[in-house]
Write a protein that holds these residues in place. Structure first.
Motif, PDB file in Angstrom:
ATOM      1  N   UNK A 196      29.326 -22.578  -5.074  1.00 25.91           N
ATOM      2  CA  UNK A 196      29.922 -21.239  -5.219  1.00 25.91           C
ATOM      3  C   UNK A 196      30.454 -20.948  -6.616  1.00 25.91           C
ATOM      4  N   UNK A 197      30.804 -21.980  -7.390  1.00 25.04           N
ATOM      5  CA  UNK A 197      31.382 -21.691  -8.707  1.00 25.04           C
ATOM      6  C   UNK A 197      30.447 -22.023  -9.858  1.00 25.04           C
ATOM      7  N   UNK A 198      29.231 -22.451  -9.524  1.00 22.12           N
ATOM      8  CA  UNK A 198      28.279 -22.767 -10.597  1.00 22.12           C
ATOM      9  C   UNK A 198      27.306 -21.595 -10.681  1.00 22.12           C
ATOM     10  N   UNK A 199      27.755 -20.577 -11.401  1.00 19.39           N
ATOM     11  CA  UNK A 199      27.079 -19.279 -11.396  1.00 19.39           C
ATOM     12  C   UNK A 199      26.998 -18.753 -12.831  1.00 19.39           C
ATOM     13  N   UNK A 200      25.906 -18.042 -13.143  1.00 22.98           N
ATOM     14  CA  UNK A 200      25.699 -17.576 -14.521  1.00 22.98           C
ATOM     15  C   UNK A 200      25.536 -16.053 -14.582  1.00 22.98           C
ATOM     16  N   UNK A 201      25.472 -15.561 -15.816  1.00 18.96           N
ATOM     17  CA  UNK A 201      25.170 -14.146 -16.088  1.00 18.96           C
ATOM     18  C   UNK A 201      26.173 -13.195 -15.437  1.00 18.96           C
ATOM     19  N   UNK A 202      27.389 -13.655 -15.191  1.00 22.73           N
ATOM     20  CA  UNK A 202      28.394 -12.766 -14.601  1.00 22.73           C
ATOM     21  C   UNK A 202      28.121 -12.430 -13.136  1.00 22.73           C
ATOM     22  N   UNK A 203      27.166 -13.151 -12.500  1.00 25.86           N
ATOM     23  CA  UNK A 203      26.938 -12.921 -11.064  1.00 25.86           C
ATOM     24  C   UNK A 203      28.198 -13.277 -10.285  1.00 25.86           C
ATOM     25  N   UNK A 204      28.350 -12.675  -9.115  1.00 26.95           N
ATOM     26  CA  UNK A 204      29.545 -12.969  -8.330  1.00 26.95           C
ATOM     27  C   UNK A 204      29.129 -13.522  -6.976  1.00 26.95           C
ATOM     28  N   UNK A 205      29.747 -14.631  -6.618  1.00 24.16           N
ATOM     29  CA  UNK A 205      29.481 -15.200  -5.292  1.00 24.16           C
ATOM     30  C   UNK A 205      30.310 -14.451  -4.250  1.00 24.16           C
TER      31      UNK A 205
END
Ligand SMILES: Cc1ncc(COP(=O)(O)O)c(C=O)c1O
Length: 394
Positions: free
Chosen positions: A209-218
């Motif tokens: 859930x916290x390994x996210x890029x490009x400002x995407x939101x989980x």
């Protein structure tokens, strides 16, 4: 001697990742250079402040059993995090259980909530243990084919064709392993309506859930209207804080489901590692700069590899999360095991054959960039060489 292996275990194979890893180690032992794109854990050490907190807990004698649910102060920190970051309100006394990694949370849920013959909708390609655990629980895994066109996300039309009166639970893995893609809010809302319409439980595995890029939101499924009461949210410290070996995770779910799951958990492990819980509490409440640094480094590697594969003309969905790419290698006319083996034997690049993640993962490879930037660059160069050689042979 009789055959002591029960039928249910005959249905549970050793994972192919092990085979790849063993072969890669053998090649290395023979002095060959191997790039490790098969590994599914961050190549960073656990941040110092977290290690220090666990050491302090050891010195303070946190060495006995804890409550089956986990230490109360830790559960309170988890509840605060779930509310702040996931929009999930969970009572720390009745709706949270600390587990031996996210994996044990998934296992406790499936083993305790499934009845013989219950059908479970499982992503294909998807994280390998789901299918084995459903079988161990004597449920029936129903593979939901995910496609590159849908960004490897559930599509309600397809789910409608697979749901039956025996379907009890749907497993959601967003961000996804092995694909590195994630569900949009709209797609999750559609899915939430589908689950309510068919009265299904959802096991939301949010390990990335916290390994996210490009400002995407989980978006957590349990935060959507009408979903908290039917969602089992699984989270983990393994990936976010490089704590794979600590074996600490947790599950948040309605009290009546936790009351069922805790009986599987207490029977199998009793409680998660006592002093490890204090390290994990520091992970949640302490500085987050190590996480941010790790994300920056993963992002650099992600861009290098994604652009590199695109430049080589290998179809691949743009990864949005986790540390995986899932390129399509169908052009080369080899199945994913044959291709992965060829790439490892001849070019020293270890990957995971896509078919390991389900029949629908065939013709793909999972590439993990949990290895240094330099190794990513070298691995990409070798893949380029392999692809050029194969194309020249055509
Ligand atoms: C999707 C997914 N869920 C759960 C896990 C298990 O993680 P943990 O180390 O918390 O048991 C993993 C580990 O690779 C994973 O990829």
């Amino acid at each position: 001697m009789r055959d002591f292996e029960p039928q249910k275990m005959k249905k549970i194979p050793f994972t192919g990742i092990r085979r790849v890893m063993e072969k890669a180690s053998k090649l290395q032992a023979e002095g060959k250079s191997v790039i490790h794109f098969e590994v599914g854990q961050p190549d960073f050490d656990t941040p110092e402040n977290i290690k220090e907190a666990a050491k302090r807990a050891l010195d303070e004698g946190k060495t006995s059993y804890s409550s089956n649910y986990g230490y109360v102060e830790f559960r309170k920190a988890i509840a605060e995090k779930l509310e702040r970051m996931n929009g999930i309100q969970a009572d720390p006394m009745t709706e949270i259980m600390v587990t031996t990694g996210g994996e044990e949370a998934v296992a406790a849920a499936l083993l305790s909530l499934l009845e013989k013959g219950d059908e479970v909708l499982v992503p294909d390609p998807g994280y390998i243990p789901y299918v084995s655990l459903v079988k161990l629980a004597e449920g029936v895994p129903v593979a939901v084919p995910l496609s590159a066109e849908d960004n490897y996300c559930y599509h309600v039309d397809r789910l409608e064709q697979l749901v039956t009166p025996r379907t009890k639970l749907l497993i959601l893995c967003s961000p996804g392993n092995p694909t590195g893609t994630m569900m949009s809010r709209e797609a999750l809302e559609d899915l939430s309506r589908f689950c309510q319409k068919h009265d299904l439980l959802v096991l939301a595995d949010e390990a990335y859930e916290q390994i996210i890029y490009d400002g995407n939101k989980h978006i957590s499924m349990a935060s959507l209207p009408g979903m908290k009461e039917r969602t089992i949210t699984v989270q983990s410290f393994s990936k976010t804080y490089s704590m794979c070996g600590w074996r600490i995770g947790y599950v948040a779910a309605p009290a009546e489901l936790i009351r069922i799951m805790v009986r599987a958990h207490q029977t199998i492990v009793m409680n998660a590692c006592a002093f490890g819980q204090f390290g994990a509490m520091e992970a949640l409440t302490g500085p987050q700069d190590s996480l941010h640094k790790m994300l920056q480094e993963f992002d650099r590697r992600r861009q290098l590899l994604y652009q590199g594969l695109v430049d080589l003309g290998i179809p691949c969905n743009r990864p949005q999360a986790a540390f995986y790419l899932f390129p399509d290698i169908s052009e080369f006319g080899m199945d994913s095991f044959a291709f992965a083996e060829y790439l490892l034997d001849n070019y020293g690049v270890a990957t995971v054959p896509g078919v390991e993640f389900g029949a629908n993962g065939e013709n793909h490879l999972r590439i993990s960039y949990a290895t240094s930037y330099e190794d990513c660059a070298e691995g990409l160069r070798r893949i380029g060489q392999c692809v050029a050689d194969l194309r020249a042979r055509k």
